[in-house]
Scaffold this motif. Structure first.
Motif, PDB file in Angstrom:
ATOM      1  N   ALA A   9       0.426   6.506  11.887  1.00 38.56           N
ATOM      2  CA  ALA A   9       1.397   7.556  11.767  1.00 38.56           C
ATOM      3  C   ALA A   9       0.645   8.763  11.960  1.00 38.56           C
ATOM      4  O   ALA A   9      -0.299   9.051  11.199  1.00 38.56           O
ATOM      5  CB  ALA A   9       2.138   7.477  10.344  1.00 38.56           C
ATOM      6  N   ASP A  10       1.487   9.888  12.511  1.00 38.17           N
ATOM      7  CA  ASP A  10       0.819  11.156  12.447  1.00 38.17           C
ATOM      8  C   ASP A  10       1.154  11.960  10.990  1.00 38.17           C
ATOM      9  O   ASP A  10       1.995  11.564  10.543  1.00 38.17           O
ATOM     10  CB  ASP A  10       1.426  11.953  13.748  1.00 38.17           C
ATOM     11  N   GLU A  11       0.795  13.104  11.475  1.00 41.02           N
ATOM     12  CA  GLU A  11       0.800  13.880   9.969  1.00 41.02           C
ATOM     13  C   GLU A  11       2.195  14.288   9.758  1.00 41.02           C
ATOM     14  O   GLU A  11       2.659  14.384   8.602  1.00 41.02           O
ATOM     15  CB  GLU A  11       0.013  15.147  10.017  1.00 41.02           C
ATOM     16  N   GLU A  24      -2.738  -0.078   7.654  1.00 42.23           N
ATOM     17  CA  GLU A  24      -2.481  -0.330   9.228  1.00 42.23           C
ATOM     18  C   GLU A  24      -1.173   0.784   9.456  1.00 42.23           C
ATOM     19  O   GLU A  24      -1.494   1.408  10.856  1.00 42.23           O
ATOM     20  CB  GLU A  24      -2.205  -1.452   9.765  1.00 42.23           C
ATOM     21  N   ALA A  25      -0.168   0.740   9.105  1.00 42.84           N
ATOM     22  CA  ALA A  25       1.025   1.692   9.327  1.00 42.84           C
ATOM     23  C   ALA A  25       0.502   3.013   9.170  1.00 42.84           C
ATOM     24  O   ALA A  25       0.992   3.938  10.065  1.00 42.84           O
ATOM     25  CB  ALA A  25       2.090   1.102   8.634  1.00 42.84           C
ATOM     26  N   VAL A  26       0.103   3.379   8.047  1.00 40.68           N
ATOM     27  CA  VAL A  26      -0.417   4.910   7.804  1.00 40.68           C
ATOM     28  C   VAL A  26      -1.479   5.234   8.756  1.00 40.68           C
ATOM     29  O   VAL A  26      -1.408   6.265   9.333  1.00 40.68           O
ATOM     30  CB  VAL A  26      -0.802   4.991   6.302  1.00 40.68           C
ATOM     31  N   GLU A  42       2.461  12.900  -9.532  1.00 40.67           N
ATOM     32  CA  GLU A  42       1.189  12.636  -9.058  1.00 40.67           C
ATOM     33  C   GLU A  42       1.391  11.844  -7.718  1.00 40.67           C
ATOM     34  O   GLU A  42       2.249  10.769  -7.682  1.00 40.67           O
ATOM     35  CB  GLU A  42       0.351  12.059  -9.899  1.00 40.67           C
ATOM     36  N   VAL A  43       0.742  12.113  -6.356  1.00 41.28           N
ATOM     37  CA  VAL A  43       0.625  11.482  -5.253  1.00 41.28           C
ATOM     38  C   VAL A  43      -0.535  10.905  -5.229  1.00 41.28           C
ATOM     39  O   VAL A  43      -1.345  11.872  -4.874  1.00 41.28           O
ATOM     40  CB  VAL A  43       1.479  12.077  -4.334  1.00 41.28           C
ATOM     41  N   LYS A  44      -0.822   9.858  -4.873  1.00 45.28           N
ATOM     42  CA  LYS A  44      -2.348   9.231  -4.617  1.00 45.28           C
ATOM     43  C   LYS A  44      -2.194   9.005  -3.122  1.00 45.28           C
ATOM     44  O   LYS A  44      -1.578   8.748  -2.401  1.00 45.28           O
ATOM     45  CB  LYS A  44      -2.593   8.298  -5.290  1.00 45.28           C
ATOM     46  N   SER A  45      -3.575   9.297  -2.518  1.00 41.71           N
ATOM     47  CA  SER A  45      -3.889   8.795  -1.136  1.00 41.71           C
ATOM     48  C   SER A  45      -4.179   7.052  -1.229  1.00 41.71           C
ATOM     49  O   SER A  45      -3.413   6.455  -1.982  1.00 41.71           O
ATOM     50  CB  SER A  45      -4.933   9.528  -0.615  1.00 41.71           C
ATOM     51  N   GLY A  46      -5.087   6.795  -0.474  1.00 44.70           N
ATOM     52  CA  GLY A  46      -5.382   5.305  -0.728  1.00 44.70           C
ATOM     53  C   GLY A  46      -4.826   4.242   0.267  1.00 44.70           C
ATOM     54  O   GLY A  46      -5.254   3.060   0.098  1.00 44.70           O
ATOM     55  N   TYR A  47      -4.344   4.742   1.180  1.00 41.34           N
ATOM     56  CA  TYR A  47      -3.744   3.976   2.300  1.00 41.34           C
ATOM     57  C   TYR A  47      -4.230   4.490   3.653  1.00 41.34           C
ATOM     58  O   TYR A  47      -3.616   4.223   4.567  1.00 41.34           O
ATOM     59  CB  TYR A  47      -1.953   4.077   2.259  1.00 41.34           C
ATOM     60  N   GLY A  48      -5.425   4.893   3.620  1.00 41.05           N
ATOM     61  CA  GLY A  48      -6.407   5.216   4.628  1.00 41.05           C
ATOM     62  C   GLY A  48      -7.553   4.271   4.853  1.00 41.05           C
ATOM     63  O   GLY A  48      -7.661   3.597   5.862  1.00 41.05           O
TER      64      GLY A  48
END
Length: 323
Positions: A34-36, A29-31, A59-65
């Protein structure tokens, strides 16, 4: 999510917090709001702290969208951070991190496979496709479908496996030829043999076990079988530690690894978990010259001085970037 840290101390489980709309779903919800530029500023500040603790590749993962638009936005931010920050940032798509509220799991798997993965492949930023193969999240069958579609679109598979229960995620990682299988708190000897046979790197995350108050993964069993064990921080709102030094301390105390094993797991084996060439994570002629200089008598003090950052100076590709 510091209040959730306190809730866990009062007895709530990870699954209970998630069922109440907390955990991953709260971060989603927070992500989404948030703008880029805000996301980039947050990520850059985290990378600054990691660099101070000696990390030169992450390594950075997405997954909060958990929707196409936000997952692509997160990956754009990860790509921008890689361009702007001294730390090398390896991007992983993890749309299959949780099921968004209001959606059926199979319905969301369809969206990940039919909409998100093709869009991520077209964007061209992500290297890997990861999935949270876990009880109450994505089954082995659903995870297999997601990873196969990702692989068909040029994304190398990774698997979150056996973190909260044993459901077969480790053997899935071996079956599908994943680069790594992460967590493995409930993996068996048979599971680990399958990983070794398939050349899958087992990545252990002792900070997660520490934060959840769970048993640690059986690193000793894996090392005794000559598995190339890697360790990582698992930095996220549920495991808020930037420090690979602290991860090494936990690996030693919680998983009975030696300081040398923990250091190798954080460097050479960690590079293998990202499919980086063999010269990465080493100090030798021809290596990239990513070097952490310690204010300490020996490498053992990285894990021995838990809670203290002993990194004094950091070089990236031979250039001083910290200290």
């Amino acid at each position: 999510r510091s209040d959730e840290f306190e809730a866990k101390l009062r007895g709530k489980t990870y699954q209970e917090i998630l069922a109440e709309g907390g955990g991953i779903l709260r971060s989603v919800e927070a992500v989404r709001k948030a703008d880029e530029d805000t996301l980039l500023a947050n990520l850059m500040s985290h990378l600054d702290v990691m660099l101070e603790h000696g990390t030169t590749t992450v390594e950075v993962k997405s997954g909060y969208g958990l929707d196409t638009e936000t997952e692509l936005r997160m990956l754009r931010v990860i790509g921008r951070a890689d361009e702007q920050h001294p730390v090398d940032v390896i991007p992983t798509f993890m749309g299959a991190h949780a099921v968004p509220q209001g959606m059926d799991t199979d319905e969301y798997v369809d969206e990940v496979c039919e909409e998100q993965i093709p869009a991520v492949a077209e964007q061209g930023i992500a290297t890997f496709c990861d999935v949270f193969c876990e009880e109450g999240v994505f089954s082995v069958e659903q995870s297999r479908r997601i990873l196969k579609v990702g692989r068909d679109h040029g994304l190398t598979p990774k698997v979150h496996a056996e973190e909260l229960a044993h459901i077969g995620g480790t053997k899935l990682a071996a079956e599908i030829g994943a680069t790594s299988a992460d967590h493995l708190l409930y993996s068996t000897e048979e599971d680990v043999d399958a990983l070794i046979d398939a050349s899958v790197v087992p990545v252990l995350l002792p900070g997660t076990a520490f934060g959840l108050g769970e048993e640690y993964a059986d690193a000793r069993m894996m090392l005794d079988r000559d598995a190339p064990v890697a360790i990582a921080t698992d930095f996220n709102p549920n495991c808020h530690s930037h420090s690979m030094g602290f991860a090494q301390s936990l690996a030693c105390v919680g998983m009975r690894m030696t300081p040398a094993e923990a250091l190798r797991a954080s460097t050479t084996n960690a590079a293998a978990a990202l499919d980086l060439p063999a010269r990465h994570g080493t100090l030798r002629q021809g290596a990239p010259a990513d070097i952490a200089i310690l204010d300490a008598p020996s490498f053992r003090h990285v894990s021995y001085q838990y809670g203290t950052n002993v990194v004094e100076t950091v070089f990236k590709a031979g250039e001083r970037v910290h200290g």
